[in-house]
Design a protein around this motif. Structure first.
Motif, PDB file in Angstrom:
ATOM      1  N   ARG A 129      -3.861 -10.603  13.229  1.00  0.00           N
ATOM      2  CA  ARG A 129      -2.560  -9.826  12.574  1.00  0.00           C
ATOM      3  C   ARG A 129      -2.892  -9.047  11.470  1.00  0.00           C
ATOM      4  O   ARG A 129      -2.623  -9.655  10.355  1.00  0.00           O
ATOM      5  CB  ARG A 129      -1.660 -11.223  12.491  1.00  0.00           C
ATOM      6  N   ALA A 166       3.358 -16.657  12.478  1.00  0.00           N
ATOM      7  CA  ALA A 166       1.895 -17.098  12.768  1.00  0.00           C
ATOM      8  C   ALA A 166       1.808 -18.292  13.520  1.00  0.00           C
ATOM      9  O   ALA A 166       2.710 -19.390  13.317  1.00  0.00           O
ATOM     10  CB  ALA A 166       0.941 -17.050  11.366  1.00  0.00           C
ATOM     11  N   THR A 202      -4.203 -13.574   9.325  1.00  0.00           N
ATOM     12  CA  THR A 202      -3.083 -12.680   8.934  1.00  0.00           C
ATOM     13  C   THR A 202      -3.412 -11.839   7.622  1.00  0.00           C
ATOM     14  O   THR A 202      -3.647 -12.693   6.784  1.00  0.00           O
ATOM     15  CB  THR A 202      -1.604 -13.398   9.006  1.00  0.00           C
ATOM     16  N   SER A 234      -5.131 -18.069  14.063  1.00  0.00           N
ATOM     17  CA  SER A 234      -4.472 -16.765  13.800  1.00  0.00           C
ATOM     18  C   SER A 234      -4.890 -16.429  12.296  1.00  0.00           C
ATOM     19  O   SER A 234      -5.205 -17.157  11.359  1.00  0.00           O
ATOM     20  CB  SER A 234      -3.064 -16.959  13.931  1.00  0.00           C
ATOM     21  N   CYS A 274      -3.959 -21.408  10.790  1.00  0.00           N
ATOM     22  CA  CYS A 274      -3.525 -20.110  10.516  1.00  0.00           C
ATOM     23  C   CYS A 274      -4.221 -19.758   9.019  1.00  0.00           C
ATOM     24  O   CYS A 274      -3.940 -20.424   7.899  1.00  0.00           O
ATOM     25  CB  CYS A 274      -2.111 -20.168  10.392  1.00  0.00           C
TER      26      CYS A 274
END
Length: 279
Positions: A125, A150, A68, A66, A155
């Motif tokens: 994201r 997340a 972000t 992920s 991440c």
């Protein structure tokens, strides 16, 4: 796992060489895990590029990733959305910022983009143009909700360099602080470097990545300014390839020259990640 990376040529150490180094490289496979924040000591030092490279190479290694953005949309000079030509790719990302600002559930939002067959994926994201146009701003609690929602094997968080989201570092397994070695920048960013070192002294693992190393850089001088033992030096990527990636609608790590630099970066950071959380 991807066969893109020849580990025997990417593992670099100033204290080992020859056959011993080669044997150590053959035993070592880079991997990332946990929450990794990437922040800059100032604007324009290459922190977002470093974060993107880490996310892209991790996905090519088969990881569920992920990515972000932890930024104030109104203060961003450019958007990952535009860097990666998201408007031209299948599945336009849903705004997680807009949902958080309206108090809607954010954990259920997924902007998953698969890599090539047999590889992993990235959940993007990120800030969207609508977030900028609507002047979306999140408070600390809303930003913390985004971070805590997340998920994945690794991440990556692209954290603002202005210190406004430094409270997020307490949730990180590793903080990567990106530095531009130009002396005039280093001197003007001394307070930011000091604040990051203060965070490190409180027990949060931090490694400095000195970006854009070239023949004109004195590593000794850079070390004297940063004054920290945990420094990784990464060679400068020819900006021709960065421009070509954007104009061609490619991911930046897909350009051959950039891919080599990304692989070295990933290998070095994964060593620190392994050391910190034993992955």
């Amino acid at each position: 796992r991807s066969t893109l990376f020849p580990y025997t040529t990417l593992f670099r150490s100033g204290r080992r060489s020859g056959k011993k180094l080669e044997e150590e490289c053959l035993r070592y496979e880079p991997v990332l895990s946990g929450n990794i924040a990437v922040t800059g000591t100032g604007r324009g030092v290459g922190a977002t590029t470093v974060a993107l490279m880490l996310a892209g190479v991790a996905a090519e290694h088969g990881e569920a990733v992920s990515f972000t953005e932890c930024q104030d949309p109104s203060q961003m000079a450019r958007l990952v959305y535009h860097i990666l030509s998201m408007d031209k790719r299948r599945g336009t990302p849903v705004s997680i910022y807009g949902a958080a600002a309206e108090g809607l559930p954010v954990r259920i939002i997924e902007n998953r983009m698969m890599m090539e067959a047999g590889q992993g994926h990235i959940d993007w994201r990120i800030v969207t143009p609508d977030d900028v146009n609507e002047a979306v701003r999140l408070d600390k609690a809303q930003m913390t909700r985004i971070v805590s929602s997340a998920g994945g094997d690794v991440c990556i968080f692209d954290v603002s360099s202005d210190g406004s989201t430094d409270h997020l570092f307490s949730d990180m397994d590793l903080v990567v602080a990106v530095v531009d070695p130009l002396p005039s920048r280093l001197l003007m960013q001394a307070s930011r470097i000091a604040s990051i070192k203060y965070i490190k002294n409180k027990g949060i693992p931090v490694v400095f990545v000195v970006n854009r190393i070239n023949k004109g850089v004195s590593k000794r001088h850079v070390k004297r300014i940063i004054r920290d033992p945990d420094i990784i030096f990464i060679d400068m990527i020819d900006e021709t390839y960065i421009y070509a990636a954007e104009f061609g609608g490619l991911f930046p790590w897909e350009q051959p020259a950039a891919a080599n630099a990304a692989a070295v970066l990933f290998t070095e950071i994964s060593r620190w990640n392994k050391r910190v959380i034993g992955c």
